[in-house]
Design a protein around this motif. Structure first.
Motif, PDB file in Angstrom:
ATOM      1  N   GLU A   8       0.845  -1.195   0.000  1.00  0.00           N
ATOM      2  CA  GLU A   8       0.000   0.000   0.000  1.00  0.00           C
ATOM      3  C   GLU A   8       0.876   1.238   0.000  1.00  0.00           C
ATOM      4  N   PRO A   9       0.338   2.358  -0.479  1.00  0.00           N
ATOM      5  CA  PRO A   9       1.130   3.586  -0.499  1.00  0.00           C
ATOM      6  C   PRO A   9       1.535   3.993   0.916  1.00  0.00           C
ATOM      7  N   LEU A  10       2.718   4.592   1.013  1.00  0.00           N
ATOM      8  CA  LEU A  10       3.239   5.050   2.307  1.00  0.00           C
ATOM      9  C   LEU A  10       2.227   5.961   3.006  1.00  0.00           C
ATOM     10  N   LYS A  11       2.028   5.682   4.326  1.00  0.00           N
ATOM     11  CA  LYS A  11       1.179   6.538   5.150  1.00  0.00           C
ATOM     12  C   LYS A  11       1.993   6.953   6.376  1.00  0.00           C
ATOM     13  N   GLU A  12       1.583   8.032   6.960  1.00  0.00           N
ATOM     14  CA  GLU A  12       2.214   8.536   8.198  1.00  0.00           C
ATOM     15  C   GLU A  12       2.373   7.404   9.237  1.00  0.00           C
ATOM     16  N   GLU A  32      13.827  10.494   9.253  1.00  0.00           N
ATOM     17  CA  GLU A  32      12.362  10.547   9.270  1.00  0.00           C
ATOM     18  C   GLU A  32      11.863  11.556   8.227  1.00  0.00           C
ATOM     19  N   ARG A  33      12.571  12.673   8.131  1.00  0.00           N
ATOM     20  CA  ARG A  33      12.168  13.701   7.173  1.00  0.00           C
ATOM     21  C   ARG A  33      12.197  13.183   5.730  1.00  0.00           C
ATOM     22  N   SER A  34      13.238  12.377   5.429  1.00  0.00           N
ATOM     23  CA  SER A  34      13.325  11.827   4.064  1.00  0.00           C
ATOM     24  C   SER A  34      12.113  10.965   3.753  1.00  0.00           C
ATOM     25  N   PHE A  35      11.697  10.139   4.729  1.00  0.00           N
ATOM     26  CA  PHE A  35      10.502   9.319   4.476  1.00  0.00           C
ATOM     27  C   PHE A  35       9.262  10.204   4.363  1.00  0.00           C
ATOM     28  N   ARG A  36       9.174  11.223   5.216  1.00  0.00           N
ATOM     29  CA  ARG A  36       8.004  12.110   5.140  1.00  0.00           C
ATOM     30  C   ARG A  36       7.912  12.792   3.779  1.00  0.00           C
ATOM     31  N   ASN A  37       9.061  13.087   3.189  1.00  0.00           N
ATOM     32  CA  ASN A  37       9.051  13.710   1.851  1.00  0.00           C
ATOM     33  C   ASN A  37       8.409  12.810   0.798  1.00  0.00           C
ATOM     34  N   LEU A  39       5.696  11.020   1.325  1.00  0.00           N
ATOM     35  CA  LEU A  39       4.235  10.954   1.507  1.00  0.00           C
ATOM     36  C   LEU A  39       3.585  11.774   0.395  1.00  0.00           C
ATOM     37  N   ASP A  40       2.713  11.141  -0.353  1.00  0.00           N
ATOM     38  CA  ASP A  40       1.980  11.845  -1.427  1.00  0.00           C
ATOM     39  C   ASP A  40       2.916  12.604  -2.376  1.00  0.00           C
ATOM     40  N   HIS A  41       4.071  12.004  -2.662  1.00  0.00           N
ATOM     41  CA  HIS A  41       5.042  12.641  -3.573  1.00  0.00           C
ATOM     42  C   HIS A  41       4.413  12.743  -4.967  1.00  0.00           C
ATOM     43  N   LYS A  42       4.450  13.947  -5.520  1.00  0.00           N
ATOM     44  CA  LYS A  42       3.776  14.161  -6.805  1.00  0.00           C
ATOM     45  C   LYS A  42       4.430  13.351  -7.931  1.00  0.00           C
ATOM     46  N   TYR A  43       5.749  13.211  -7.878  1.00  0.00           N
ATOM     47  CA  TYR A  43       6.467  12.507  -8.947  1.00  0.00           C
ATOM     48  C   TYR A  43       7.162  11.262  -8.395  1.00  0.00           C
ATOM     49  N   VAL A  56       6.822  -5.057   6.679  1.00  0.00           N
ATOM     50  CA  VAL A  56       7.968  -5.943   6.440  1.00  0.00           C
ATOM     51  C   VAL A  56       8.884  -5.439   5.322  1.00  0.00           C
ATOM     52  N   ALA A  57       8.437  -4.444   4.577  1.00  0.00           N
ATOM     53  CA  ALA A  57       9.258  -3.978   3.450  1.00  0.00           C
ATOM     54  C   ALA A  57       8.771  -2.602   3.002  1.00  0.00           C
ATOM     55  N   TYR A  58       9.667  -1.903   2.319  1.00  0.00           N
ATOM     56  CA  TYR A  58       9.267  -0.606   1.755  1.00  0.00           C
ATOM     57  C   TYR A  58      10.240  -0.255   0.641  1.00  0.00           C
ATOM     58  N   GLY A  59       9.770   0.575  -0.256  1.00  0.00           N
ATOM     59  CA  GLY A  59      10.653   1.002  -1.329  1.00  0.00           C
ATOM     60  C   GLY A  59       9.964   2.024  -2.198  1.00  0.00           C
ATOM     61  N   GLY A  60      10.801   2.748  -2.955  1.00  0.00           N
ATOM     62  CA  GLY A  60      10.212   3.799  -3.769  1.00  0.00           C
ATOM     63  C   GLY A  60      10.959   4.051  -5.067  1.00  0.00           C
TER      64      GLY A  60
END
Ligand SMILES: CC(C)(COP(=O)(O)OP(=O)(O)OC[C@H]1O[C@@H](n2cnc3c(N)ncnc32)[C@H](O)[C@@H]1OP(=O)(O)O)[C@@H](O)C(=O)NCCC(=O)NCCS
Length: 157
Positions: A8-12, A32-37, A39-43, A56-60
């Motif tokens: 699922e898309p990153l959430k707070e 933490e700030r890098s991950f917050r950036n 959230l809802d990244h336009k591009y 268990v995992a994350y990536g972008g």
């Protein structure tokens, strides 16, 4: 055995669990700030893998004109070698392809064999080395490209 893996898309609400995994996983952890950036990244597309209600995992990826730049990919240490990293990358590439990206690129530490094998399995090729790229230990970066994302299909296994 993965019973309930979903992305699922990153959430707070994911961020504290991600930061715990990031500390164990990344020699130069994202803040933490890098991950917050992300959230809802336009591009960008940033996905979180959830298995039995646990992160268990994350990536972008960032979507740069027609290129999908992989920014980070991590699987929690206890959840590795079960196909999660591959499924996460396939989800990211599928979404980047659907968004019109025609190729994908990334940098990976030259000594990170697991990740390099994963990316090769997905169709990325090694095209260059950046000497001493990583500031923490001056390790070289391997630059990899997948050129045919517009016709790319996930590996069968
Ligand atoms: C790299 C990483 C994401 C792989 O995740 P994973 O869920 O364990 O990988 P998968 O189980 O989906 O494996 C898929 C393929 O990757 C390769 N692979 C994964 N781990 C490997 C390892 N330890 N040794 C060799 N190949 C490996 C294999 O080709 C594997 O295919 P196979 O199972 O048919 O052999 C994980 O090891 C990780 O989070 N590492 C720390 C963070 C990191 O290095 N991220 C990449 C930064 S660029």
């Amino acid at each position: 055995m993965l019973k309930t893996l979903r992305f699922e898309p990153l959430k707070e609400s994911h961020i504290s669990a991600i930061l715990e995994i990031e500390k164990e996983t990344n020699a130069a952890p994202w803040s933490e700030r890098s991950f917050r950036n992300e959230l809802d990244h336009k591009y960008g597309v940033f996905l979180v893998g959830i298995e039995q209600a646990e992160v268990v995992a994350y990536g972008g990826v960032w979507l740069v004109i027609d290129e999908a730049h992989v920014t980070t990919v991590s699987v929690a240490p206890a959840s590795r070698r079960q196909g999660i990293g591959q499924r996460l990358m396939c989800e990211l590439l599928d979404r980047a392809k659907a968004a019109g990206m025609v190729c994908s690129t990334l940098e990976v530490r030259a000594g990170n064999e697991a990740a390099i094998y994963l990316y090769k399995k997905l169709g990325y090729d090694v095209v260059a080395t950046r000497k001493g790229y990583y500031p923490d230990n001056k390790e070289d970066a391997v630059v990899m490209w997948l050129y045919n994302l517009d016709t790319w299909e996930p590996p069968r296994s």
